[in-house]
Design a protein around this motif. Structure first.
Motif, PDB file in Angstrom:
ATOM      1  N   ALA A  50     -16.145  10.527  -4.013  1.00  0.00           N
ATOM      2  CA  ALA A  50     -16.552  11.453  -3.341  1.00  0.00           C
ATOM      3  C   ALA A  50     -15.271  12.294  -2.816  1.00  0.00           C
ATOM      4  N   TRP A  51     -14.131  11.672  -2.549  1.00  0.00           N
ATOM      5  CA  TRP A  51     -12.690  12.171  -2.222  1.00  0.00           C
ATOM      6  C   TRP A  51     -12.405  12.973  -3.348  1.00  0.00           C
ATOM      7  N   ARG A  52     -12.495  12.236  -4.486  1.00  0.00           N
ATOM      8  CA  ARG A  52     -12.058  12.948  -5.988  1.00  0.00           C
ATOM      9  C   ARG A  52     -12.665  14.095  -6.201  1.00  0.00           C
ATOM     10  N   ARG A  53     -13.980  14.417  -5.921  1.00  0.00           N
ATOM     11  CA  ARG A  53     -14.533  15.529  -5.874  1.00  0.00           C
ATOM     12  C   ARG A  53     -14.183  16.432  -4.788  1.00  0.00           C
ATOM     13  N   SER A  54     -13.420  16.188  -4.049  1.00  0.00           N
ATOM     14  CA  SER A  54     -13.021  16.974  -2.813  1.00  0.00           C
ATOM     15  C   SER A  54     -14.471  17.042  -1.803  1.00  0.00           C
ATOM     16  N   GLU A  55     -15.128  16.098  -1.720  1.00  0.00           N
ATOM     17  CA  GLU A  55     -16.049  16.068  -0.745  1.00  0.00           C
ATOM     18  C   GLU A  55     -16.072  15.053   0.156  1.00  0.00           C
ATOM     19  N   GLU A  56     -16.667  15.055   1.495  1.00  0.00           N
ATOM     20  CA  GLU A  56     -16.569  14.031   2.314  1.00  0.00           C
ATOM     21  C   GLU A  56     -17.794  12.778   1.821  1.00  0.00           C
ATOM     22  N   SER A 112       0.849  -1.150   0.061  1.00  0.00           N
ATOM     23  CA  SER A 112      -0.012   0.072   0.048  1.00  0.00           C
ATOM     24  C   SER A 112       0.738   1.269  -0.006  1.00  0.00           C
ATOM     25  N   VAL A 113       0.824   2.093  -1.106  1.00  0.00           N
ATOM     26  CA  VAL A 113       1.692   3.159  -1.101  1.00  0.00           C
ATOM     27  C   VAL A 113       0.936   4.190  -1.199  1.00  0.00           C
ATOM     28  N   GLU A 114       1.244   5.371  -0.366  1.00  0.00           N
ATOM     29  CA  GLU A 114       0.638   6.833  -0.172  1.00  0.00           C
ATOM     30  C   GLU A 114       0.506   7.272  -1.524  1.00  0.00           C
ATOM     31  N   GLN A 115      -0.496   8.072  -2.030  1.00  0.00           N
ATOM     32  CA  GLN A 115      -0.816   8.542  -3.254  1.00  0.00           C
ATOM     33  C   GLN A 115      -1.319   7.816  -4.278  1.00  0.00           C
ATOM     34  N   VAL A 116      -1.064   6.584  -3.921  1.00  0.00           N
ATOM     35  CA  VAL A 116      -1.509   5.205  -4.968  1.00  0.00           C
ATOM     36  C   VAL A 116      -2.748   4.599  -4.348  1.00  0.00           C
ATOM     37  N   HIS A 117      -2.528   4.104  -3.245  1.00  0.00           N
ATOM     38  CA  HIS A 117      -3.497   3.480  -2.614  1.00  0.00           C
ATOM     39  C   HIS A 117      -4.419   4.267  -1.627  1.00  0.00           C
ATOM     40  N   PHE A 118      -3.679   5.108  -1.091  1.00  0.00           N
ATOM     41  CA  PHE A 118      -4.344   5.949   0.041  1.00  0.00           C
ATOM     42  C   PHE A 118      -4.005   7.443  -0.132  1.00  0.00           C
ATOM     43  N   ARG A 119      -4.641   8.469   0.365  1.00  0.00           N
ATOM     44  CA  ARG A 119      -4.314   9.580   0.851  1.00  0.00           C
ATOM     45  C   ARG A 119      -4.353   9.995   2.253  1.00  0.00           C
ATOM     46  N   LEU A 120      -3.252  10.846   2.772  1.00  0.00           N
ATOM     47  CA  LEU A 120      -3.661  10.993   4.326  1.00  0.00           C
ATOM     48  C   LEU A 120      -4.592  12.092   4.524  1.00  0.00           C
ATOM     49  N   ASP A 121      -5.136  12.811   3.333  1.00  0.00           N
ATOM     50  CA  ASP A 121      -6.082  13.706   3.732  1.00  0.00           C
ATOM     51  C   ASP A 121      -7.487  13.020   3.721  1.00  0.00           C
ATOM     52  N   TRP A 122      -7.445  11.779   3.016  1.00  0.00           N
ATOM     53  CA  TRP A 122      -8.798  11.111   3.284  1.00  0.00           C
ATOM     54  C   TRP A 122      -8.963  10.146   4.595  1.00  0.00           C
ATOM     55  N   ILE A 123      -7.722   9.354   4.880  1.00  0.00           N
ATOM     56  CA  ILE A 123      -7.860   8.607   5.968  1.00  0.00           C
ATOM     57  C   ILE A 123      -6.613   8.849   6.968  1.00  0.00           C
ATOM     58  N   GLY A 124      -6.610   8.300   8.064  1.00  0.00           N
ATOM     59  CA  GLY A 124      -5.589   8.825   9.045  1.00  0.00           C
ATOM     60  C   GLY A 124      -4.702   7.371   8.935  1.00  0.00           C
ATOM     61  N   LEU A 125      -3.397   7.724   9.514  1.00  0.00           N
ATOM     62  CA  LEU A 125      -2.422   6.641   9.560  1.00  0.00           C
ATOM     63  C   LEU A 125      -2.905   5.171  10.199  1.00  0.00           C
ATOM     64  N   SER A 165     -20.090   9.659   2.357  1.00  0.00           N
ATOM     65  CA  SER A 165     -21.103   9.178   3.462  1.00  0.00           C
ATOM     66  C   SER A 165     -20.174   8.312   4.160  1.00  0.00           C
ATOM     67  N   SER A 166     -20.532   8.330   5.634  1.00  0.00           N
ATOM     68  CA  SER A 166     -19.840   7.477   6.632  1.00  0.00           C
ATOM     69  C   SER A 166     -19.934   6.333   6.362  1.00  0.00           C
ATOM     70  N   GLU A 167     -20.960   5.634   5.711  1.00  0.00           N
ATOM     71  CA  GLU A 167     -20.800   4.164   5.258  1.00  0.00           C
ATOM     72  C   GLU A 167     -19.930   3.919   4.308  1.00  0.00           C
ATOM     73  N   ALA A 168     -19.837   4.691   3.418  1.00  0.00           N
ATOM     74  CA  ALA A 168     -18.893   4.538   2.051  1.00  0.00           C
ATOM     75  C   ALA A 168     -17.425   4.626   2.832  1.00  0.00           C
ATOM     76  N   ARG A 169     -17.177   5.906   3.757  1.00  0.00           N
ATOM     77  CA  ARG A 169     -15.898   5.941   4.245  1.00  0.00           C
ATOM     78  C   ARG A 169     -15.495   4.744   5.004  1.00  0.00           C
ATOM     79  N   GLU A 170     -16.333   4.130   5.851  1.00  0.00           N
ATOM     80  CA  GLU A 170     -15.815   2.993   6.561  1.00  0.00           C
ATOM     81  C   GLU A 170     -15.678   1.976   5.876  1.00  0.00           C
ATOM     82  N   ARG A 171     -16.414   1.633   4.628  1.00  0.00           N
ATOM     83  CA  ARG A 171     -15.866   0.549   3.909  1.00  0.00           C
ATOM     84  C   ARG A 171     -14.628   0.794   3.263  1.00  0.00           C
ATOM     85  N   PHE A 172     -14.203   1.879   2.947  1.00  0.00           N
ATOM     86  CA  PHE A 172     -12.731   2.113   2.316  1.00  0.00           C
ATOM     87  C   PHE A 172     -11.711   2.126   3.395  1.00  0.00           C
TER      88      PHE A 172
END
Lengths: 327, 327
Positions: free
Chosen positions: B180-186, B58-71, B188-195
């Motif tokens: 949603a993140w790609r549109r710079s929006e938050e 898992s690579v930062e900027q490829v698989h995740f971004r730290l403005d999306w999820i925490g460490l 839904s909490s359910e979708a966020r949890e699944r990611f």
């Protein structure tokens, strides 16, 4: 946590250093969700056998630069570094896994060049590539995980007062290459080979286990670092005479440039991937080792009561740095 | 090469895609120095048991971004992704190894936050952390290697004409968060949890093996990609009705935005980490599965003669992309 693993094996104490402080922090954090951290390999008991596992990451600009060595050499070196941990456990390689991150500008030819080096090291160890993963990323990075098996794992724990310390092969070559590259010069061909093409001491490690080794570690952090790990894990005093170290070709000239002795230079060389081993004082098999394993085995020190490492030069103790990627 | 491993297990054919072309290139290059590539796990036979191994990066900027999820979530997610391969093999986790690369600006608190997520996933799977490695690098990167054991490994090979295809849980949540993140929006909490917090389907995978699964794969490349892997590996036609897919919360709104059906959206969602399984037509245990595993099991298609995957929407075949990190 009640682990699924029936017999998690305890971890070992580590020597001083910023990298090892972080590992100690992780061990405290994980508590009983970790087992066997702080040794060359993690162990899983399976009947009267153990599976030994280790993972090793090599990152461009940190562990290597592509103006120093080619991608095939990067693949060989990263895989050999991981296999070296199996060597230090006296384990027989069974297979390996390989997670590759490549820059998005690189293509299949570069990937295959890297993998040809991984494949060559896998062939050398007779350990097939069992799995892998691919990603893009900002730089080349390679995480190699190796699996081996053994009936009698040797760890860093077990060195006893009265033992003698021995080291395989010759030291300092990898650092000699690095010092030259850092001056933007070409290293000697011998030093370059030691950096680019280290051979994991797999047969040597198994030989030493069969001949009574009490404790063993591979030299990735430099003798200055790894001797301290062995001392901390075994709870002994380790005393090493730097004048007795076997010195690799190309090292003397680089040491002279820095105004230090070849022994001091070699003891601070990281990533030589030789084995440091504690053998009982009655061990007299060095000639047989050389004949059967094809590399040297040199007595470099003693084990006593205590819990640290002392390095002697011209009869006086000197301070030594380990080789620390976080230093 | 004569491998040390007594019984290397053969690899599997892969579906189409740029990432899989590269893996095919590596399989050709390695030849008999590889064993078992192209399946969720590599296997080592040991008596009447198998050890299953898989590695996942898992690579930062490829698989995740730290403005999306925490460490901590990064650590959980990376570890769960690797454990998901054991789930797809029906294997019981035994342990894991963790190679961490961290930016030189990050310190011990960030490292421990990441490792707390790894440790939580290790605790969930009752699989202790057996080893690791630490390096600096330009971005956060995490290579997790998992080890499991099983007496009856299930691979992607073995689906038979006449089988039915089923999928666990619900699909599309991870992609809904990404959109949603790609549109710079938050999201839904359910979708966020699944990611951020996927649960490896370990108990579900073992349940399905006990109840007669013929072939299984975890959904990391998206149903569009992974159904093709299953079809290629088993040498069968896989036919999936997108209108029958179980759809995760938050998906319908995101699909509507793109003007596609929820089924099509969900089938192109990568990294949902649910299981796709081929079961014999007589299987009638879906209710028992739901009761015992606590997640859904939905029939989504059939297996026939052929060697590809067809996706149907409103009775017509439609083209689907997989989720390809190299695409």
């Amino acid at each position: 946590v009640i682990p699924n693993s029936p017999n998690p094996v305890q971890g070992s104490a580590l020597g001083p250093g910023a990298e090892f402080d972080r590992i100690r922090g992780i061990m405290r954090l994980l508590g009983d969700r970790a087992a066997g951290l702080g040794d060359d390999c993690g162990l899983i008991r399976e009947g009267d056998e153990f599976f030994a596992l280790s993972t090793d990451v090599s990152v461009e600009q940190v562990h290597f630069r592509l103006d120093w060595i080619g991608l095939r050499e990067v693949g060989w070196r990263a895989t050999s570094a991981a296999l070296s941990d199996l060597a230090a456990e006296g384990a027989e390689p069974v297979g390996l896994l390989c997670a590759v991150t490549m820059p998005s500008g690189a293509g299949e030819p570069e990937l295959l060049e890297l993998m040809s080096g991984v494949g060559a090291a896998a062939g050398f160890a007779r350990a097939p590539v069992l799995g892998g993963d691919l990603s893009t990323g900002p730089v080349w990075s390679l995480a190699i995980t190796v699996v081996g098996r053994t009936r009698a794992p040797i760890t860093r724990v077990g060195a006893q007062p009265g033992d003698r310390l021995w080291v395989t092969g010759a030291l300092g070559g990898a650092r000699a290459a690095l010092e030259a590259w850092r001056r933007s010069e070409e290293p000697s061909s011998e030093a370059r080979e030691r950096f680019a093409h280290p051979e994991p001491r797999l047969a040597a490690g198994r030989w030493l286990v069969r001949h009574g080794a009490h404790a063993m570690i591979d030299l990735s952090d430099g003798l200055g670092g790894d001797a301290r790990h062995l001392a901390a894990a075994s709870g002994v005093l380790v005393e090493i005479d730097l004048e007795t170290l076997p010195i690799a070709a190309g090292v003397a000239a680089e040491a002279e440039r820095l105004g230090i002795s070849p022994g001091e230079f070699a003891a601070e060389s990281g990533e030589d991937y030789e084995l440091l081993v504690a053998l009982p004082s009655r061990f007299d098999g060095a000639d047989a080792f050389v004949q059967e394993c094809g590399i040297g085995l040199t007595r470099i020190g003693t084990v006593g009561e205590g819990s640290r490492a002392r390095f002697l030069s011209a009869g006086k103790e000197i301070g030594l740095k380990g080789f620390d990627h976080f230093g």
